[in-house]
Design a protein around this motif. Structure first.
Motif, PDB file in Angstrom:
ATOM      1  N   TYR A  80       0.838  -1.204   0.000  1.00 20.68           N
ATOM      2  CA  TYR A  80       0.000   0.000   0.000  1.00 20.68           C
ATOM      3  C   TYR A  80       0.873   1.254   0.000  1.00 20.68           C
ATOM      4  N   ARG A  81       1.904   1.266   0.834  1.00 24.35           N
ATOM      5  CA  ARG A  81       2.791   2.422   0.891  1.00 24.35           C
ATOM      6  C   ARG A  81       3.514   2.627  -0.437  1.00 24.35           C
ATOM      7  N   ILE A  82       3.954   1.534  -1.046  1.00 30.49           N
ATOM      8  CA  ILE A  82       4.617   1.636  -2.341  1.00 30.49           C
ATOM      9  C   ILE A  82       3.639   2.150  -3.398  1.00 30.49           C
ATOM     10  N   GLY A  83       2.425   1.609  -3.397  1.00 32.19           N
ATOM     11  CA  GLY A  83       1.444   2.017  -4.398  1.00 32.19           C
ATOM     12  C   GLY A  83       1.116   3.496  -4.322  1.00 32.19           C
ATOM     13  N   VAL A  84       0.904   4.001  -3.105  1.00 30.60           N
ATOM     14  CA  VAL A  84       0.564   5.420  -2.943  1.00 30.60           C
ATOM     15  C   VAL A  84       1.764   6.300  -3.286  1.00 30.60           C
ATOM     16  N   GLY A  85       2.939   5.958  -2.750  1.00 27.82           N
ATOM     17  CA  GLY A  85       4.124   6.772  -3.011  1.00 27.82           C
ATOM     18  C   GLY A  85       4.506   6.779  -4.480  1.00 27.82           C
ATOM     19  N   LEU A  86       4.479   5.601  -5.114  1.00 26.40           N
ATOM     20  CA  LEU A  86       4.818   5.525  -6.528  1.00 26.40           C
ATOM     21  C   LEU A  86       3.760   6.227  -7.381  1.00 26.40           C
ATOM     22  N   GLY A  87       2.489   6.049  -7.026  1.00 26.10           N
ATOM     23  CA  GLY A  87       1.426   6.722  -7.780  1.00 26.10           C
ATOM     24  C   GLY A  87       1.557   8.232  -7.729  1.00 26.10           C
TER      25      GLY A  87
END
Length: 266
Positions: A80-87
């Motif tokens: 989730y953290r990767i998805g939000v940060g990368l997005g």
């Protein structure tokens, strides 16, 4: 084309078509097999197995963590953290890169700032992020965002600067307003480079996330790595490393697969 595909392209051409996938698979995994074999030999001989557990034991624990589901809550938090940060880095990076390439004041304003933060290890910003956001998800997202931003900005910037001027002139001659050019002409022309920047950012996101979670989190795979290391459970520590490494590998290969099939025109 990935590095492995390029490396094996010449060899594959000399092999009958039905066997090419098998040969490609074998050649890609030979280095992993060699490293695992040397690791197995070194464990308990050159290095104590308590400090360097054998890969057979590590892989068994990795499988147990996945099957039992014990690692899944932490993995979900990390993804989730990767998805939000990368997005967020994709949205901001594309807009900033295209804006810098097409509007000189924007380039002048952000060029020095990006040049200054580029060489700074993003893990060094974690203590500052803790002061601002505290320990938890927000800090990890911020570190992932900052780490992934630059490759996306640079790829978008270079691609937008090299857009064929004939496309822009043709659009202007057909009456397209200047404010529509970035949306209608520049961004579509930069999509191949933007996709390359995203592909480069995915493994960076995993690296930044684990670095942040080692310092500023009480959940996630980075926290689990630190927790097992602190209590001396090195087999589980290596097992969590294997899980996150495998997840990153699947994410990169999955993205490349989607890129080849969904955006074939690039």
């Amino acid at each position: 084309m990935s590095y492995a595909d390029f490396r094996l392209e010449t060899v594959a051409e000399t092999i009958p078509n039905p066997f090419r996938r098998v040969v490609r698979f074998v050649f890609e995994w030979i280095p992993i097999a060699i490293v695992a074999g040397l690791w197995e030999l070194a464990s308990g001989t050159a290095v104590s197995s308590e400090i360097l557990p054998p890969p057979s034991a590590v892989f068994a624990v990795s499988w147990e963590l996945l099957v039992s589901g014990r690692i899944l809550p932490h993995l979900q938090v990390s993804l989730y953290r990767i998805g939000v940060g990368l997005g967020l880095s994709i949205v901001v990076g594309v807009a900033l890169g295209v804006g810098m390439a097409r509007v000189k004041p924007i380039e002048n304003f952000f060029e020095v700032f990006l040049a200054l933060i580029y060489p700074v290890p993003k893990a060094a910003l974690v203590p500052l992020a803790i002061l601002w956001l505290g320990i938890g998800t927000e800090t990890a997202i911020l570190i992932v965002f900052l780490a992934c931003l630059l490759p996306i900005v640079l790829n978008s910037y270079n691609a937008a600067r090299n857009v064929d001027r004939n496309l822009i002139w043709s659009a202007r001659m057909m009456g397209m307003p200047a404010w529509k050019l970035p949306i209608k002409i520049v961004v579509p022309a930069t999509i191949p480079s933007i996709l390359t920047g995203i592909r480069q950012a995915i493994p960076i996101a995993f690296i930044a996330l684990v670095s942040a979670e080692l310092i500023a989190s009480n959940r996630g795979v980075g926290f689990e790595i630190l927790r097992h290391g602190q209590i001396g459970n090195y087999t589980s520590m290596f097992a969590v490393l294997v899980v996150i490494s495998g997840t990153a590998f699947v994410a990169v290969r999955g993205y490349e697969w989607l890129e080849r099939r969904v955006v074939t025109w690039t």
